[in-house]
Scaffold this motif. Sequence first.
Motif, PDB file in Angstrom:
ATOM      1  N   ILE A  49       1.012  -1.220   0.156  1.00  0.00           N
ATOM      2  CA  ILE A  49       0.074   0.009   0.203  1.00  0.00           C
ATOM      3  C   ILE A  49       0.843   1.365   0.114  1.00  0.00           C
ATOM      4  CG2 ILE A  49      -1.765   1.128   1.539  1.00  0.00           C
ATOM      5  CD1 ILE A  49      -2.754  -1.345   2.379  1.00  0.00           C
ATOM      6  N   TRP A  50       1.839   1.401   0.939  1.00  0.00           N
ATOM      7  CA  TRP A  50       2.696   2.328   0.885  1.00  0.00           C
ATOM      8  C   TRP A  50       3.735   2.629   0.169  1.00  0.00           C
ATOM      9  CZ3 TRP A  50       0.034   5.508   4.028  1.00  0.00           C
ATOM     10  CH2 TRP A  50      -1.106   4.680   4.906  1.00  0.00           C
ATOM     11  N   SER A  51       4.070   1.381  -0.778  1.00  0.00           N
ATOM     12  CA  SER A  51       5.037   1.391  -1.928  1.00  0.00           C
ATOM     13  C   SER A  51       4.335   2.139  -2.772  1.00  0.00           C
ATOM     14  CB  SER A  51       5.514   0.073  -2.049  1.00  0.00           C
ATOM     15  OG  SER A  51       4.300  -0.583  -2.820  1.00  0.00           O
ATOM     16  N   LYS A  52       3.029   2.058  -3.303  1.00  0.00           N
ATOM     17  CA  LYS A  52       2.142   2.484  -4.188  1.00  0.00           C
ATOM     18  C   LYS A  52       2.101   4.234  -3.962  1.00  0.00           C
ATOM     19  CE  LYS A  52       0.605  -0.925  -6.359  1.00  0.00           C
ATOM     20  NZ  LYS A  52       1.270  -1.424  -7.371  1.00  0.00           N
ATOM     21  N   TYR A  53       2.058   4.536  -2.652  1.00  0.00           N
ATOM     22  CA  TYR A  53       2.007   6.190  -2.440  1.00  0.00           C
ATOM     23  C   TYR A  53       3.177   6.684  -2.633  1.00  0.00           C
ATOM     24  CZ  TYR A  53      -2.649   5.799  -0.048  1.00  0.00           C
ATOM     25  OH  TYR A  53      -3.812   5.634   0.188  1.00  0.00           O
ATOM     26  N   PHE A  54       4.716   6.016  -2.156  1.00  0.00           N
ATOM     27  CA  PHE A  54       5.790   6.545  -2.506  1.00  0.00           C
ATOM     28  C   PHE A  54       6.356   6.176  -3.759  1.00  0.00           C
ATOM     29  CE2 PHE A  54       5.455   6.945   2.076  1.00  0.00           C
ATOM     30  CZ  PHE A  54       5.419   8.246   2.419  1.00  0.00           C
ATOM     31  N   ASN A  55       5.708   5.328  -4.446  1.00  0.00           N
ATOM     32  CA  ASN A  55       6.136   4.829  -5.912  1.00  0.00           C
ATOM     33  C   ASN A  55       7.458   4.307  -5.847  1.00  0.00           C
ATOM     34  OD1 ASN A  55       6.262   4.535  -8.598  1.00  0.00           O
ATOM     35  ND2 ASN A  55       6.834   6.478  -9.215  1.00  0.00           N
ATOM     36  N   ILE A  56       7.568   3.168  -5.145  1.00  0.00           N
ATOM     37  CA  ILE A  56       8.594   2.529  -4.651  1.00  0.00           C
ATOM     38  C   ILE A  56       8.707   0.967  -5.135  1.00  0.00           C
ATOM     39  CG2 ILE A  56       9.851   1.412  -2.580  1.00  0.00           C
ATOM     40  CD1 ILE A  56       9.257   3.914  -1.166  1.00  0.00           C
ATOM     41  N   SER A  57       9.763   0.209  -5.576  1.00  0.00           N
ATOM     42  CA  SER A  57       9.642  -1.050  -5.922  1.00  0.00           C
ATOM     43  C   SER A  57       9.478  -1.924  -5.207  1.00  0.00           C
ATOM     44  CB  SER A  57      11.296  -1.163  -6.593  1.00  0.00           C
ATOM     45  OG  SER A  57      12.001  -1.412  -5.669  1.00  0.00           O
ATOM     46  N   THR A  58       8.889  -3.302  -5.494  1.00  0.00           N
ATOM     47  CA  THR A  58       8.701  -4.249  -4.751  1.00  0.00           C
ATOM     48  C   THR A  58       9.942  -4.818  -3.915  1.00  0.00           C
ATOM     49  OG1 THR A  58       8.521  -5.671  -6.460  1.00  0.00           O
ATOM     50  CG2 THR A  58       6.495  -5.019  -5.578  1.00  0.00           C
ATOM     51  N   GLN A  59      11.008  -4.711  -4.789  1.00  0.00           N
ATOM     52  CA  GLN A  59      12.320  -5.122  -4.164  1.00  0.00           C
ATOM     53  C   GLN A  59      12.639  -4.312  -2.714  1.00  0.00           C
ATOM     54  OE1 GLN A  59      15.888  -4.215  -6.590  1.00  0.00           O
ATOM     55  NE2 GLN A  59      17.235  -4.848  -4.926  1.00  0.00           N
ATOM     56  N   ARG A  60      12.234  -3.117  -2.766  1.00  0.00           N
ATOM     57  CA  ARG A  60      12.673  -2.532  -1.422  1.00  0.00           C
ATOM     58  C   ARG A  60      11.566  -2.915  -0.306  1.00  0.00           C
ATOM     59  NH1 ARG A  60      15.643   0.174   2.010  1.00  0.00           N
ATOM     60  NH2 ARG A  60      14.600   1.511   3.331  1.00  0.00           N
ATOM     61  N   ILE A  61      10.531  -3.334  -0.633  1.00  0.00           N
ATOM     62  CA  ILE A  61       9.617  -4.102   0.585  1.00  0.00           C
ATOM     63  C   ILE A  61      10.396  -5.199   1.132  1.00  0.00           C
ATOM     64  CG2 ILE A  61       7.518  -5.392   0.512  1.00  0.00           C
ATOM     65  CD1 ILE A  61       6.253  -3.757  -1.464  1.00  0.00           C
ATOM     66  N   ASP A  62      10.888  -6.198   0.127  1.00  0.00           N
ATOM     67  CA  ASP A  62      11.620  -7.304   0.684  1.00  0.00           C
ATOM     68  C   ASP A  62      12.872  -6.775   1.633  1.00  0.00           C
ATOM     69  OD1 ASP A  62       9.994  -9.049  -0.388  1.00  0.00           O
ATOM     70  OD2 ASP A  62      11.038  -8.934  -2.336  1.00  0.00           O
ATOM     71  N   GLU A  63      13.438  -5.684   1.268  1.00  0.00           N
ATOM     72  CA  GLU A  63      14.671  -5.328   1.847  1.00  0.00           C
ATOM     73  C   GLU A  63      14.193  -4.760   3.588  1.00  0.00           C
ATOM     74  OE1 GLU A  63      16.859  -3.115  -1.704  1.00  0.00           O
ATOM     75  OE2 GLU A  63      16.549  -1.968  -0.012  1.00  0.00           O
ATOM     76  N   VAL A  64      13.254  -4.047   3.376  1.00  0.00           N
ATOM     77  CA  VAL A  64      12.665  -3.629   4.913  1.00  0.00           C
ATOM     78  C   VAL A  64      12.110  -4.632   5.588  1.00  0.00           C
ATOM     79  CG1 VAL A  64      12.325  -1.118   4.116  1.00  0.00           C
ATOM     80  CG2 VAL A  64      10.649  -2.698   3.899  1.00  0.00           C
ATOM     81  N   LEU A  65      11.635  -5.531   4.980  1.00  0.00           N
ATOM     82  CA  LEU A  65      11.199  -6.898   5.726  1.00  0.00           C
ATOM     83  C   LEU A  65      12.361  -7.448   6.421  1.00  0.00           C
ATOM     84  CD1 LEU A  65       8.472  -8.187   3.325  1.00  0.00           C
ATOM     85  CD2 LEU A  65       8.156  -7.537   5.826  1.00  0.00           C
ATOM     86  N   GLU A  66      13.329  -7.613   5.756  1.00  0.00           N
ATOM     87  CA  GLU A  66      14.730  -8.140   6.191  1.00  0.00           C
ATOM     88  C   GLU A  66      15.268  -7.504   7.196  1.00  0.00           C
ATOM     89  OE1 GLU A  66      16.023 -11.414   4.741  1.00  0.00           O
ATOM     90  OE2 GLU A  66      17.390 -11.083   6.083  1.00  0.00           O
ATOM     91  N   LEU A  67      15.277  -6.004   7.121  1.00  0.00           N
ATOM     92  CA  LEU A  67      15.730  -5.257   7.987  1.00  0.00           C
ATOM     93  C   LEU A  67      15.180  -5.273   9.225  1.00  0.00           C
ATOM     94  CD1 LEU A  67      17.828  -3.147   7.552  1.00  0.00           C
ATOM     95  CD2 LEU A  67      16.238  -1.216   7.192  1.00  0.00           C
ATOM     96  N   VAL A  68      13.645  -5.583   9.483  1.00  0.00           N
ATOM     97  CA  VAL A  68      13.022  -5.643  10.567  1.00  0.00           C
ATOM     98  C   VAL A  68      12.747  -7.083  11.048  1.00  0.00           C
ATOM     99  CG1 VAL A  68      12.023  -3.355  10.585  1.00  0.00           C
ATOM    100  CG2 VAL A  68      10.654  -5.384   9.744  1.00  0.00           C
ATOM    101  N   SER A  69      13.481  -8.097  10.377  1.00  0.00           N
ATOM    102  CA  SER A  69      13.270  -9.546  10.686  1.00  0.00           C
ATOM    103  C   SER A  69      11.938 -10.085  10.430  1.00  0.00           C
ATOM    104  CB  SER A  69      13.969  -9.677  12.081  1.00  0.00           C
ATOM    105  OG  SER A  69      15.096  -9.201  12.222  1.00  0.00           O
TER     106      SER A  69
END
Lengths: 264, 300
Positions: B100-120
């Motif tokens: 949802i928030w990646s759409k608002y900020f126009n961010i790639s899905t790759q970044r979603i995986d990165e932040v999920l990894e970052l917060v375990s």
Amino acid sequence: MFLIRSIQAELIKLKYLPILWLCATVVFAILLVVFTSHYIDVNSVATLGRSPWLKIKTASAAIFSVFMIIPFVVLFISAAVYIEHQAKGWKQQYTVSTSRAAVFFSKLLSLLLVILITLFILIIGLIACAYLLNFLLPELEFNYYKIPIFIFFKTLAHTFLATLGVIGIQYFLSLRFKGFLIPAGFGIVAFIIGIILGSVNNPLAVYYPYSYPIIAQDYGMFIRDKIGVVEYGWINNVEMYSILIFLVFILFACILETRKNVID
Amino acid sequence: MTAIQLEHLFFGYRKDEFILNDVNLTVPKGSIYGFLGANGAGKTTSLRLVLGLLKAQRGTIYVNGTDTKQAYPEQLRTIGSMIENASLYPHLSAKDNLRIWSKYFNISTQRIDEVLELVSLTEAKKKKTEAFSTGMKQRLGLAIALLHDPEILILDEPTNGLDPLGIIDLRNLLHRLRDEGKTILLSSHMLTEVEKLVTRIGILKDGKIVFEGSMNELQALKQQNLEILLRVDEQQKAFNLIDAKYQTQLEDRYIKLSVTHERELPVIVKKLVGEGIAVYEIIHQRSDLEKLFLSVNKEL
């Protein structure tokens, strides 16, 4: 571009099972009633020399406009906005580096889009339902006549226009009240009053937006002249009032939303 | 360079009833700023004002040196935030929430995986968030705040609901983010946690900043309000001799007293020794931040 992306975001939020069920139920209920009535009462439905498509169109539009569209819109909008209240999403939503008005309108547009998609699916479903009936009861002769697709769309477009006023009011209420029950309860009570006003051909129905989908088109159920529905070419006074009420409530809701303090 | 600056900020829900009363605060770039205060002091209100969720009656807020009134809402792009509890859609998975928030900020899905990894939370990315523990929700909230890689992070009580291990992970993550050049403004009432995290601190009481400075400055402030434990051979006699102004108390084998400055201590000891009392032990009670915080709050 932001608008498209934010509508996409809003549609992800609407992957909420009760909302999907609500849309499916509305379509299915109408198809079921239309199918059953045609199947049981085939002798009176099948008329020589007359397109059965017009009959199925009128029957479905009457059921949909009189009994379904307002409860559907009321429950759908209340539930969709409630998702945001429940998630306490406003505080995050309003920090996405775009104006609050853009967020407000993208949410509204996504709701309108889902309503229009539901109407579109209803038309597709009606055509499928007609062909199924024709397979079971060839005497209905659906395949002898051309599908009046334009008339289908035109009829539902009129229903949609007549519902805009209610959409505006319900969107406004759903934003103002954090719970689901108040806007939904208000809408359902208002709908019952609307049906009563229409069914007794009360002229007040012209000024009561919850009656508009019932009286905007002629289904042979109410005396529209007595109520005071006046046609102006492709649009009538009720539809014009509906658009006006929609604009007023949306504008008012937008002003309040852009100025409000977000405290939860 | 300052990342966030509040100047003479006033805010109240009613006219002339201010929750924030002339708040001034400076968050330097690249710092981890601890924003402390009791419940109802106005911490969350201040953070909401920075984010434009509330509108101040008076005063100015600068983000990266620019008045937020002039740069709203574009400036919010530089800020990632989590205010109170994370904003999560319970019927959606962790990944869908981030989508949802990646759409608002126009961010790639790759970044979603990165932040999920970052917060375990990679393992739990397909799980609906209604089944998340409070700690997992907090971590996902942090992932949302980090999604668009903001320069400034505003976190309101980020350790809420985290278990001790989660708190250590968060601390390490915030240190790493600070090392990457991010500025972090976090509010908390878990003072022991803030003590280990922050480089600078602001204490808010009743809508006013009562202290702002580095940890060392706060420690120095505490030197003027020492708590001392004395162990002597004749406890009762010593207790009677020490002036009541030092707020003396008997605690097991010790006499507990408070002095406003450390130079008063030798005077007291000299007096006791002069009366023939043997002083075996003098303990300066180590002041953790919680005590400092309480002492600052008590003063004003």
